[in-house]
Write a protein that holds these residues in place. Structure first.
Motif, PDB file in Angstrom:
ATOM      1  N   ASP A 268       0.830  -1.209   0.000  1.00  0.00           N
ATOM      2  CA  ASP A 268       0.000   0.000   0.000  1.00  0.00           C
ATOM      3  C   ASP A 268       0.863   1.256   0.000  1.00  0.00           C
ATOM      4  OD1 ASP A 268      -2.303  -1.476  -0.015  1.00  0.00           O
ATOM      5  OD2 ASP A 268      -2.618  -1.377   2.180  1.00  0.00           O
ATOM      6  N   ASN A 269       1.965   1.219   0.757  1.00  0.00           N
ATOM      7  CA  ASN A 269       2.888   2.361   0.762  1.00  0.00           C
ATOM      8  C   ASN A 269       3.529   2.567  -0.611  1.00  0.00           C
ATOM      9  OD1 ASN A 269       2.407   2.876   3.465  1.00  0.00           O
ATOM     10  ND2 ASN A 269       4.159   1.657   4.179  1.00  0.00           N
ATOM     11  N   LEU A 270       3.858   1.443  -1.298  1.00  0.00           N
ATOM     12  CA  LEU A 270       4.428   1.527  -2.642  1.00  0.00           C
ATOM     13  C   LEU A 270       3.433   2.178  -3.602  1.00  0.00           C
ATOM     14  CD1 LEU A 270       6.545   0.840  -4.810  1.00  0.00           C
ATOM     15  CD2 LEU A 270       5.546  -1.453  -4.952  1.00  0.00           C
ATOM     16  N   ARG A 271       2.177   1.747  -3.542  1.00  0.00           N
ATOM     17  CA  ARG A 271       1.151   2.348  -4.401  1.00  0.00           C
ATOM     18  C   ARG A 271       1.049   3.850  -4.143  1.00  0.00           C
ATOM     19  NH1 ARG A 271      -2.260  -1.204  -7.020  1.00  0.00           N
ATOM     20  NH2 ARG A 271      -2.359  -3.350  -6.207  1.00  0.00           N
ATOM     21  N   ALA A 272       1.066   4.229  -2.870  1.00  0.00           N
ATOM     22  CA  ALA A 272       0.930   5.641  -2.507  1.00  0.00           C
ATOM     23  C   ALA A 272       2.104   6.462  -3.039  1.00  0.00           C
ATOM     24  CB  ALA A 272       0.818   5.783  -0.982  1.00  0.00           C
ATOM     25  N   GLU A 273       3.319   5.922  -2.931  1.00  0.00           N
ATOM     26  CA  GLU A 273       4.488   6.667  -3.412  1.00  0.00           C
ATOM     27  C   GLU A 273       4.465   6.798  -4.935  1.00  0.00           C
ATOM     28  OE1 GLU A 273       9.340   6.794  -2.896  1.00  0.00           O
ATOM     29  OE2 GLU A 273       8.084   5.654  -1.496  1.00  0.00           O
ATOM     30  N   LEU A 274       4.072   5.742  -5.630  1.00  0.00           N
ATOM     31  CA  LEU A 274       3.960   5.808  -7.089  1.00  0.00           C
ATOM     32  C   LEU A 274       2.899   6.823  -7.500  1.00  0.00           C
ATOM     33  CD1 LEU A 274       4.207   2.024  -8.039  1.00  0.00           C
ATOM     34  CD2 LEU A 274       5.889   3.795  -8.546  1.00  0.00           C
ATOM     35  N   ARG A 275       1.762   6.839  -6.738  1.00  0.00           N
ATOM     36  CA  ARG A 275       0.693   7.798  -7.052  1.00  0.00           C
ATOM     37  C   ARG A 275       1.190   9.219  -6.858  1.00  0.00           C
ATOM     38  NH1 ARG A 275      -2.528   6.519  -3.252  1.00  0.00           N
ATOM     39  NH2 ARG A 275      -3.193   4.583  -4.284  1.00  0.00           N
ATOM     40  N   SER A 276       1.952   9.434  -5.815  1.00  0.00           N
ATOM     41  CA  SER A 276       2.482  10.766  -5.522  1.00  0.00           C
ATOM     42  C   SER A 276       3.453  11.229  -6.613  1.00  0.00           C
ATOM     43  CB  SER A 276       3.193  10.757  -4.166  1.00  0.00           C
ATOM     44  OG  SER A 276       3.799  11.992  -3.910  1.00  0.00           O
ATOM     45  N   ALA A 277       4.198  10.275  -7.202  1.00  0.00           N
ATOM     46  CA  ALA A 277       5.165  10.609  -8.250  1.00  0.00           C
ATOM     47  C   ALA A 277       4.537  10.656  -9.639  1.00  0.00           C
ATOM     48  CB  ALA A 277       6.308   9.593  -8.241  1.00  0.00           C
ATOM     49  N   GLY A 278       3.221  10.360  -9.737  1.00  0.00           N
ATOM     50  CA  GLY A 278       2.547  10.347 -11.023  1.00  0.00           C
ATOM     51  C   GLY A 278       2.878   9.114 -11.854  1.00  0.00           C
ATOM     52  N   LEU A 279       3.233   8.016 -11.171  1.00  0.00           N
ATOM     53  CA  LEU A 279       3.689   6.810 -11.862  1.00  0.00           C
ATOM     54  C   LEU A 279       2.835   5.584 -11.511  1.00  0.00           C
ATOM     55  CD1 LEU A 279       7.532   7.302 -11.299  1.00  0.00           C
ATOM     56  CD2 LEU A 279       6.250   7.811 -13.386  1.00  0.00           C
TER      57      LEU A 279
END
Length: 436
Positions: free
Chosen positions: A411-422
């Motif tokens: 879930d943290n990985l998804r959140a970081e990717l979402r924050s980076a636009g990826l």
């Protein structure tokens, strides 16, 4: 007569290369500097229409003595003019020693030997002994862009296919070198002018009229080339016909009419490639060998997918050997052989590590891989991920590789990717984490 195989051993960037050539189509791919064009140049030396340039040696200075010389190979010691202790190889130089660097095999069963000689010169030749003469020619990677030149005159009997091919081919060589080409007192700007002149001649002297009998060698050539373009050019252009509106050639299509001189770079690349092969096969027979360097130049990806396959179908008796970077060209024809030239690390006798090129035949499982898989697996480039995004993804993946996989970490990985636009690259990052 066709090529069957080419083998190179420890010369220039090549470690050991063995390539079995398909009777219809062989494709050579790999990164820049891997030697695709060099292999085409070696094959060209067997051809009747060979206008090859010499190879260039590498100037080298001996670190111990300061003496200068020329190395005939870029990485392999046996082509260095100095011994290990820095002394000049005077004895070898005096004997003009021959180095065998490979072979070319033909479908007749004969084999020609490729060799070079120690020479104290920047330019040198690769010698081909016991060679068969191959009927064929090479199309270089750079095609001429249109530059308008009016057709001012025509020979009274037209231009025969053999003369027309040499006229186009010679003007193209001068164009590529950037020098002037003079013919019958006129300056020829680029190959488009000879093509227009020849086409008008085909139309004028290839059919009977009330006052003039057709020249037998030219009968039907205009119509046949027009039909060839109809088969080769993309459907979206809607090609219909060529028209002579003296002194010009006009392309008539469903999308409009335009002088052939104003064709786009991609369309002109297709026309020039078709024109050369058409003329050559009419002059020398339908069975020939054609080498093409980077046919994708100026072509939209949709054209890269179709053109080579259409070309192979249009000339069923021609053996094509093609060098390309395009993933769309690589898989465009099912009945073919594809070789990837790759840099590999090996150790010399001195235990020193070197990088050199080897060749690997690629099995594309019925040639059905997608463009992104080809770029990734064969050329080491991802087509789906921009370079800036790839760097960010690697950094994010590295951060999460150190953490144990759990629902929370994912879930943290998804959140970081979402924050980076990826966000859309979540599968790629997970795949990297699992692999590593």
């Amino acid at each position: 007569m066709q090529f069957k195989k080419i083998s190179i051993n420890q010369w220039r960037q090549f470690r050991e290369v063995n390539i079995e050539l398909h009777p219809r189509l062989t494709i050579l791919t790999g990164p820049n500097g891997s030697g695709k064009s060099t292999l085409l140049s070696l094959l060209e030396r067997s051809m009747t229409s060979s206008h090859h340039e010499p190879f260039l040696a590498t100037p080298v200075n001996d670190k111990k003595t300061g003496a200068s010389g020329f190395s005939l190979g870029t990485i392999f010691a046996r082509f260095n003019p100095f011994t290990k202790n820095g002394e000049k190889k005077e004895e070898k130089k005096k004997l003009n020693v021959q180095h065998d660097i490979g072979t070319i095999a033909y479908d007749s069963g004969s084999v020609a030997k490729l060799s070079i000689f120690d020479e104290s010169a920047l330019k040198y030749e690769v010698n081909l002994s016991d060679a068969e003469k191959i009927i064929g020619f090479k199309i270089a990677s750079h095609r001429a862009l249109p530059r308008y030149q009016e057709v001012q005159s025509l020979p009274v009997s037209g231009i025969k296919p053999k003369e027309a091919f040499e006229y186009f081919y010679t003007s193209q060589k001068h164009y590529q070198r950037g020098d002037q080409y003079y013919r019958e007192g006129r300056t020829v700007c680029n190959p488009i002018a000879p093509m227009k002149e020849t086409l008008i001649g085909f139309a004028a002297f290839g059919a009977d009229n009330a006052h003039l009998k057709a020249v037998p060698e030219l009968v039907g050539l205009y119509d046949k080339f027009e039909k060839l373009l109809s088969d080769l050019l993309p459907e979206e252009i809607g090609f219909q016909r060529l028209e002579v509106r003296s002194p010009e050639i006009v392309v008539v299509s469903r999308t409009g009419e335009f002088p052939i001189d104003s064709a786009s770079g991609g369309l002109m690349s297709l026309i020039q490639t078709a024109w050369q092969i058409f003329l050559y096969t009419k002059a020398h027979g339908e069975t020939a060998v054609v080498l093409i360097d980077e046919p994708e130049n100026h072509l939209h990806p949709s054209l890269q997918r179709d053109f080579l396959g259409n070309l192979v179908m249009a000339f069923p008796n021609v053996q094509f050997i093609v060098a390309t970077h395009s993933p769309f060209v690589i898989t465009s024809v099912k009945e073919s052989k594809v070789y990837a030239l790759r840099y590999s690390i090996f150790k010399e006798e001195t235990n020193e590590s070197r990088s050199a090129v080897t060749a690997e035949e690629i099995d594309f499982v019925s040639k059905a891989r997608t463009a992104d898989k080809i770029l990734d697996d064969v050329l080491g480039v991802s087509v789906t991920i921009p370079i800036w995004a790839e760097r960010d993804l690697i950094q994010i993946a590295n951060n999460f590789e150190r953490a144990a996989l759990s629902k929370e970490s994912i879930d943290n990985l998804r959140a970081e990717l979402r924050s980076a636009g990826l966000s859309e690259f979540f599968p790629e990052v997970m795949g990297r984490i699992v692999r590593d």
